[in-house]
Every structure is written in structure tokens, then in C-alpha cells.
Scaffold this active site. Structure first.
Site, PDB file in Angstrom:
ATOM      1  N   TYR A 165       0.858  -1.203   0.000  1.00 54.94           N
ATOM      2  CA  TYR A 165       0.000   0.000   0.000  1.00 54.94           C
ATOM      3  C   TYR A 165       0.891   1.249   0.000  1.00 54.94           C
ATOM      4  O   TYR A 165       0.514   2.295  -0.511  1.00 54.94           O
ATOM      5  CB  TYR A 165      -0.953  -0.030   1.196  1.00 54.94           C
ATOM      6  CG  TYR A 165      -2.180   0.840   1.019  1.00 54.94           C
ATOM      7  CD1 TYR A 165      -3.087   0.603  -0.012  1.00 54.94           C
ATOM      8  CD2 TYR A 165      -2.430   1.894   1.884  1.00 54.94           C
ATOM      9  CE1 TYR A 165      -4.199   1.405  -0.184  1.00 54.94           C
ATOM     10  CE2 TYR A 165      -3.550   2.699   1.733  1.00 54.94           C
ATOM     11  CZ  TYR A 165      -4.428   2.453   0.699  1.00 54.94           C
ATOM     12  OH  TYR A 165      -5.540   3.249   0.539  1.00 54.94           O
ATOM     13  N   LYS A 172      -2.998   8.539   2.831  1.00 53.24           N
ATOM     14  CA  LYS A 172      -4.244   8.378   3.609  1.00 53.24           C
ATOM     15  C   LYS A 172      -4.070   8.920   5.030  1.00 53.24           C
ATOM     16  O   LYS A 172      -5.023   9.448   5.617  1.00 53.24           O
ATOM     17  CB  LYS A 172      -4.672   6.904   3.651  1.00 53.24           C
ATOM     18  CG  LYS A 172      -5.174   6.351   2.315  1.00 53.24           C
ATOM     19  CD  LYS A 172      -6.419   7.069   1.811  1.00 53.24           C
ATOM     20  CE  LYS A 172      -7.062   6.336   0.641  1.00 53.24           C
ATOM     21  NZ  LYS A 172      -8.090   7.138  -0.030  1.00 53.24           N
TER      22      LYS A 172
HETATM   23  P1  NAP Z   1     -12.643   3.659  -8.104  1.00 54.31           P
HETATM   24  O1  NAP Z   1     -13.979   3.174  -8.453  1.00 54.31           O
HETATM   25  O2  NAP Z   1     -11.526   3.403  -9.081  1.00 54.31           O
HETATM   26  O3  NAP Z   1     -12.729   5.214  -7.748  1.00 54.31           O
HETATM   27  C1  NAP Z   1     -11.573   6.034  -7.655  1.00 54.31           C
HETATM   28  C2  NAP Z   1     -11.950   7.331  -8.305  1.00 54.31           C
HETATM   29  O4  NAP Z   1     -10.899   8.309  -8.181  1.00 54.31           O
HETATM   30  C3  NAP Z   1     -12.179   7.155  -9.806  1.00 54.31           C
HETATM   31  O5  NAP Z   1     -13.400   7.757 -10.169  1.00 54.31           O
HETATM   32  C4  NAP Z   1     -10.977   7.886 -10.396  1.00 54.31           C
HETATM   33  O6  NAP Z   1     -11.171   8.345 -11.715  1.00 54.31           O
HETATM   34  C5  NAP Z   1     -10.882   9.021  -9.414  1.00 54.31           C
HETATM   35  N1  NAP Z   1      -9.675   9.801  -9.625  1.00 54.31           N
HETATM   36  C6  NAP Z   1      -8.386   9.407  -9.648  1.00 54.31           C
HETATM   37  N2  NAP Z   1      -7.586  10.456  -9.941  1.00 54.31           N
HETATM   38  C7  NAP Z   1      -8.409  11.536 -10.111  1.00 54.31           C
HETATM   39  C8  NAP Z   1      -8.202  12.899 -10.437  1.00 54.31           C
HETATM   40  N3  NAP Z   1      -6.970  13.402 -10.638  1.00 54.31           N
HETATM   41  N4  NAP Z   1      -9.281  13.718 -10.546  1.00 54.31           N
HETATM   42  C9  NAP Z   1     -10.526  13.249 -10.354  1.00 54.31           C
HETATM   43  N5  NAP Z   1     -10.802  11.968 -10.040  1.00 54.31           N
HETATM   44  C10 NAP Z   1      -9.737  11.122  -9.929  1.00 54.31           C
HETATM   45  O7  NAP Z   1     -12.133   3.012  -6.738  1.00 54.31           O
HETATM   46  P2  NAP Z   1     -12.742   3.016  -5.249  1.00 54.31           P
HETATM   47  O8  NAP Z   1     -12.142   1.826  -4.606  1.00 54.31           O
HETATM   48  O9  NAP Z   1     -14.212   3.203  -5.273  1.00 54.31           O
HETATM   49  O10 NAP Z   1     -12.026   4.290  -4.597  1.00 54.31           O
HETATM   50  C11 NAP Z   1     -12.729   5.340  -3.969  1.00 54.31           C
HETATM   51  C12 NAP Z   1     -12.035   5.761  -2.685  1.00 54.31           C
HETATM   52  O11 NAP Z   1     -12.163   4.710  -1.730  1.00 54.31           O
HETATM   53  C13 NAP Z   1     -10.540   6.046  -2.821  1.00 54.31           C
HETATM   54  O12 NAP Z   1     -10.197   7.138  -2.000  1.00 54.31           O
HETATM   55  C14 NAP Z   1      -9.921   4.773  -2.258  1.00 54.31           C
HETATM   56  O13 NAP Z   1      -8.600   4.958  -1.763  1.00 54.31           O
HETATM   57  C15 NAP Z   1     -10.903   4.502  -1.138  1.00 54.31           C
HETATM   58  N6  NAP Z   1     -10.863   3.141  -0.567  1.00 54.31           N
HETATM   59  C16 NAP Z   1     -11.004   2.064  -1.392  1.00 54.31           C
HETATM   60  C17 NAP Z   1     -10.948   0.787  -0.836  1.00 54.31           C
HETATM   61  C18 NAP Z   1     -11.063  -0.425  -1.715  1.00 54.31           C
HETATM   62  O14 NAP Z   1     -10.690  -1.534  -1.270  1.00 54.31           O
HETATM   63  N7  NAP Z   1     -11.581  -0.324  -2.931  1.00 54.31           N
HETATM   64  C19 NAP Z   1     -10.774   0.620   0.550  1.00 54.31           C
HETATM   65  C20 NAP Z   1     -10.655   1.747   1.354  1.00 54.31           C
HETATM   66  C21 NAP Z   1     -10.693   3.012   0.785  1.00 54.31           C
HETATM   67  P3  NAP Z   1     -10.309   7.550 -12.854  1.00 54.31           P
HETATM   68  O15 NAP Z   1     -10.832   6.157 -12.909  1.00 54.31           O
HETATM   69  O16 NAP Z   1     -10.526   8.361 -14.067  1.00 54.31           O
HETATM   70  O17 NAP Z   1      -8.858   7.579 -12.422  1.00 54.31           O
END
Ligand code: NAP
Length: 275
Positions: A165, A172
Site C-alpha cells: 500500500y 491516507k
Molecule cells: P474507483 O472506483 O476506481 O474510484 C476512484 C476514483 O478516483 C475514480 O473515479 C478515479 O477516476 C478518481 N480519480 C483518480 N484520480 C483523479 C483525479 N486526478 N481527478 C478526479 N478523479 C480522480 O475506486 P474506489 O475503490 O471506489 O475508490 C474510492 C475511494 O475509496 C478512494 O479514495 C480509495 O482509496 C478509497 N478506498 C477504497 C478501498 C477499496 O478496497 N476499494 C478501501 C478503502 C478506501 P479515474 O478512474 O478516471 O482515475
């Protein structure tokens, strides 16, 4: 045990206006939360990063009706953010809810050793994943004239070392500190700022982390509830935090991870007997 709860969502967000950053696909955590907020009565607008994602987000947003504002936004660009909030002011006039569900680090920084993280990867991870919350809050605050709720997504790698990570864990940690400082600045306006620290969910962003499938396999073995989380549980918690039911909560990082964070040692069934 499967969730057999069939009750309908209470209309806790009736009349509330919300802006959602971070829907990329129907697996996105932002999408699960947007659905919960909309079912509770909120009217939502969405941002998307670039034309590549426009169609996806358009299709998903259309399930809430024809009248859903969509704005392009790369959160690293101040001009994009300024345009988003100018459009929200025009379309909604005010804002009550903001979801920040955005993170990114260059792929090479999410494999191998943290020690090898380049200055540029460190900068990008912190800009997209932590500073952007501050930039979003600054744009939203003047529109939150009736109070509000700002919510972001974090992960346990902010608190403890999670192999691979790497720099995202450090970003984070910065994000969680940003939540607390924003909560202090915006508290007098009755704007609350909180984070959900979510267990692993199989999304596009998660698949960029080397060894992510091992995380999904490990949580049911270690967490007290012996399973991974359901995205509907992230929606439910986000609804609680956004609503008046969470009205006294700010500066908080709430774990939705089936209790994984509470464990100090894996259960003995996972430990091999001494050789
Ligand atoms: P996701 O569906 O891939 O969402 C991540 C989002 O961030 C995407 O819409 C992505 O757009 C956007 N993003 C990245 N760079 C960007 C930028 N410069 N400007 C605007 N948007 C941008 O994945 P997710 O897992 O739902 O992630 C959402 C949040 O949850 C994140 O903060 C992640 O760290 C957190 N989280 C996830 C998990 C997990 O296991 N999935 C666990 C804990 C926390 P693009 O696709 O265009 O890059």
C-alpha cells in the site's frame, strides 16, 4: 449469514443537495454511497475525470432521472474545481453534502518497497488523494450555507503498515489529518467533515494495488465478523454520517471493515504450530 434486511431506506436526506466525486464504474464505492444518498431523498450532481469516464457516469447518473448535473473535473486542476463549484452554484444555489471518493498513486509506487518511492510519485499521491479534499472543501464551504456534511474514504494502511500500500498509506494518513483540521475550521459553520475507513472492495482503483486479492482473502480469516464488507454497508454508514442522525459527529474516521482494525493478532487457527 446473508443480509435479509428488506426495510426501505428512511428519507433522511429529503431536500438535501449533494455533489459526488469519484464514480468511475458501478463497482465504485462512490456509486454505492450515491445510491444510498439518493434513495434517502438527496438530489445529486456528479463529477467525472475526463471524457473517458463521461459515458459511464452519464449512464449511471441517468438511473436517478434526466435532471442530474454532470461536471468534468480533474481534482489536481484548480480551474476544473473552480468551474465545478461555479456550476453547482448555478444549478443548485447551495450544497449540503459532498462525497470525496478519489485517490491515485502511480502504479510502480504500489509494488515493491516504500523506500523506493520517487519524489514525483509521493507528490502525485498526496495531491490527488489528500490535498484534493482540502480543495473540494474550500470550494464547497461557501455553498454550505445551511450547514453540511463532507465525507471522504480512507483505508487502514494510514494507521498500520500494509505491504504494497506504500505511499498511498502515507497519503491516507495525511487525508485523515486533513479531515480533523477541516472539521476544526468548518465546525462553526455546522459543516461536518468525516472519513470512512473501508475494508477492501474490488474496484478499479483497488486492482492497481499489488497483492490486492490477498487482502480480500485475508479479511474473512482475521476480521471478527469473518467476511468482507458489503458496499451497501458503506452506503448505510455514509447515509448515517450525512444525515442529522450523525449530527454530532465531525473529525471522525469510522472503520467499516467487519472489525479487522480491532485485531492485534491473527486468530490461532491461522498460526502454524512451532516447528
Ligand atoms: P474507483 O472506483 O476506481 O474510484 C476512484 C476514483 O478516483 C475514480 O473515479 C478515479 O477516476 C478518481 N480519480 C483518480 N484520480 C483523479 C483525479 N486526478 N481527478 C478526479 N478523479 C480522480 O475506486 P474506489 O475503490 O471506489 O475508490 C474510492 C475511494 O475509496 C478512494 O479514495 C480509495 O482509496 C478509497 N478506498 C477504497 C478501498 C477499496 O478496497 N476499494 C478501501 C478503502 C478506501 P479515474 O478512474 O478516471 O482515475
Amino acid at each position: 449469514m446473508e443480509n435479509t434486511n428488506t426495510t426501505t431506506t428512511p428519507r433522511l436526506l429529503e431536500g438535501k443537495l449533494g455533489l459526488v466525486f469519484g464514480v468511475a464504474s458501478q463497482r465504485s464505492i462512490a456509486w454505492a454511497i450515491a445510491q444510498a444518498w439518493a434513495e434517502a431523498g438527496a438530489r445529486l450532481a456528479f463529477t467525472y475525470q475526463g471524457e473517458r469516464l463521461r459515458e459511464n457516469v452519464e449512464e449511471l447518473a441517468a438511473t436517478f432521472g434526466k435532471d442530474v448535473p454532470l461536471y468534468p473535473c480533474d481534482v489536481t486542476r484548480d480551474s476544473d474545481l473552480a468551474a465545478v463549484f461555479a456550476n453547482v452554484a448555478k444549478d443548485f444555489g447551495k450544497l449540503h453534502l459532498l462525497l470525496h471518493s478519489v485517490a491515485f498513486a502511480p502504479k510502480e509506487a504500489l509494488e515493491g518497497q516504500f523506500l523506493d518511492t520517487s519524489r514525483e510519485a509521493f507528490r502525485i499521491a498526496h495531491d490527488v488523494s489528500a490535498y484534493s479534499l482540502l480543495a473540494c472543501a474550500r470550494g464547497a464551504a461557501p455553498l454550505m450555507t445551511e450547514g453540511g456534511s463532507i465525507l471522504t474514504l480512507s483505508y487502514y494502511g494510514a494507521e498500520k503498515v500494509v505491504p504494497h500500500y506504500n505511499v498511498m498509506g502515507v497519503a491516507k494518513a495525511s487525508l485523515e489529518a486533513t479531515v480533523r483540521y477541516l472539521a476544526y475550521d468548518l465546525g462553526p459553520k455546522q459543516v461536518r467533515v468525516n472519513a470512512i475507513s473501508a475494508g477492501p472492495v474490488n474496484t478499479l482503483a483497488a486492482r492497481g494495488i499489488s497483492g490486492f486479492t490477498n487482502m480480500l482473502r485475508l479479511y474473512p480469516k482475521i476480521s471478527p465478523m469473518q467476511r468482507n464488507i458489503r458496499t451497501s454497508e458503506l452506503g448505510g454508514t455514509a447515509l448515517f454520517l450525512a444525515s442529522d442522525w450523525g449530527g454530532g459527529i465531525t473529525g471522525e474516521v469510522l472503520h467499516v471493515d467487519c472489525g479487522y482494525h480491532a485485531m492485534g493478532m491473527p486468530p490461532s487457527s491461522l498460526l502454524k504450530p512451532d516447528a
